[in-house]
Design a protein around this motif. Structure first.
Motif, short mmCIF file in Angstrom:
data_model
loop_
_atom_site.label_atom_id
_atom_site.label_comp_id
_atom_site.label_asym_id
_atom_site.label_seq_id
_atom_site.Cartn_x
_atom_site.Cartn_y
_atom_site.Cartn_z
N CYS A 26 -48.05 10.86 4.10
CA CYS A 26 -48.85 11.85 4.80
C CYS A 26 -50.31 11.40 4.76
N HIS A 27 -50.94 11.39 5.93
CA HIS A 27 -52.31 10.93 6.02
C HIS A 27 -53.30 12.03 6.42
N ALA A 28 -52.92 13.29 6.18
CA ALA A 28 -53.89 14.38 6.31
C ALA A 28 -54.77 14.32 5.06
N LYS A 29 -55.97 14.86 5.12
CA LYS A 29 -56.80 14.88 3.91
C LYS A 29 -56.18 15.75 2.84
N ALA A 30 -55.68 16.91 3.24
CA ALA A 30 -55.03 17.83 2.31
C ALA A 30 -54.07 18.71 3.10
N ILE A 31 -53.01 19.15 2.45
CA ILE A 31 -52.05 20.03 3.10
C ILE A 31 -52.02 21.38 2.39
N THR A 32 -51.52 22.37 3.10
CA THR A 32 -51.30 23.70 2.53
C THR A 32 -49.81 23.97 2.57
N ILE A 33 -49.29 24.50 1.48
CA ILE A 33 -47.86 24.79 1.37
C ILE A 33 -47.65 26.30 1.30
N GLY A 34 -46.71 26.78 2.09
CA GLY A 34 -46.19 28.13 1.95
C GLY A 34 -46.81 29.22 2.78
N GLY A 36 -46.37 32.47 1.37
CA GLY A 36 -46.24 33.54 0.39
C GLY A 36 -44.85 33.57 -0.21
N VAL A 37 -43.83 33.17 0.57
CA VAL A 37 -42.45 33.19 0.10
C VAL A 37 -41.78 31.83 0.26
N HIS A 38 -41.85 31.24 1.44
CA HIS A 38 -41.17 29.97 1.74
C HIS A 38 -42.12 28.79 1.56
N PRO A 39 -41.62 27.66 1.05
CA PRO A 39 -42.47 26.51 0.78
C PRO A 39 -42.66 25.57 1.98
N GLY A 40 -42.89 26.13 3.16
CA GLY A 40 -43.10 25.31 4.35
C GLY A 40 -44.44 24.60 4.30
N CYS A 41 -44.52 23.45 4.96
CA CYS A 41 -45.77 22.71 5.06
C CYS A 41 -46.57 23.29 6.22
N ASP A 42 -47.61 24.06 5.91
CA ASP A 42 -48.43 24.69 6.96
C ASP A 42 -49.24 23.68 7.75
N THR A 43 -49.36 22.46 7.25
CA THR A 43 -50.16 21.44 7.91
C THR A 43 -49.34 20.64 8.92
N PHE A 44 -48.03 20.81 8.92
CA PHE A 44 -47.16 20.11 9.86
C PHE A 44 -47.69 20.23 11.28
N LEU A 45 -47.80 19.10 11.95
CA LEU A 45 -48.26 19.06 13.34
C LEU A 45 -47.30 18.20 14.12
N SER A 46 -46.53 18.83 14.99
CA SER A 46 -45.55 18.12 15.78
C SER A 46 -46.25 17.16 16.73
N ALA A 62 -53.70 23.62 -1.23
CA ALA A 62 -53.39 25.00 -1.62
C ALA A 62 -51.89 25.22 -1.59
N CYS A 63 -51.44 26.11 -2.46
CA CYS A 63 -50.03 26.54 -2.47
C CYS A 63 -50.01 28.05 -2.42
N LYS A 64 -49.37 28.59 -1.39
CA LYS A 64 -49.30 30.05 -1.21
C LYS A 64 -47.94 30.61 -1.57
N VAL A 65 -47.08 29.81 -2.24
CA VAL A 65 -45.76 30.27 -2.64
C VAL A 65 -45.88 30.93 -4.02
N VAL A 83 -42.28 16.07 0.75
CA VAL A 83 -42.06 16.96 1.88
C VAL A 83 -40.93 16.38 2.72
N ALA A 84 -40.01 17.26 3.15
CA ALA A 84 -38.87 16.84 3.96
C ALA A 84 -38.48 17.98 4.89
N ILE A 85 -37.60 17.69 5.83
CA ILE A 85 -37.09 18.71 6.75
C ILE A 85 -35.94 19.46 6.09
N THR A 86 -36.02 20.79 6.14
CA THR A 86 -34.92 21.66 5.74
C THR A 86 -34.63 22.55 6.94
N GLY A 87 -33.48 22.36 7.56
CA GLY A 87 -33.19 23.05 8.82
C GLY A 87 -34.12 22.50 9.89
#
Length: 98
Positions: A26-34, A36-46, A62-65, A83-87
């Protein structure tokens, strides 16, 4: 002025569909996770890769989980994460829910 922060690194990202991913890094400067409940990568950019600086390696900003055992006052305390794909969602695979 630059701010230097000690944060866990994204050790590996297998989400090939993310624009920040290049060679499983991952070559973003920083990522945010979650959300509040699910650990999704909020920084994901398709999108295709190539829009990132290869010299930058992402950290976890940051982690919001709330229930993750590595969440320490909204910051990740793991040594590193993966980080990986789940569903159909890019998620932090290091997250361990209480």
């Amino acid at each position: 002025m630059k701010v230097t922060i000690d944060m866990p690194m994204v050790q590996r990202c297998s989400v090939d569909e993310c624009a920040y991913n290049h060679d499983s890094c991952c070559h973003a400067k920083a990522i945010t996770i979650g959300d509040g409940v699910h650990p999704g990568c909020d920084t994901f950019l398709s999108g295709s890769t190539g829009h990132t600086r290869a010299s930058i390696m992402a950290g976890v900003g940051a982690c919001k989980v709330g229930d993750c055992e590595y969440n320490d006052d909204l910051e990740c305390s793991a040594d590193s994460i993966e980080v990986a794909i789940t569903g159909d969602t890019a998620e932090c695979m290091t997250c361990k829910l209480h």
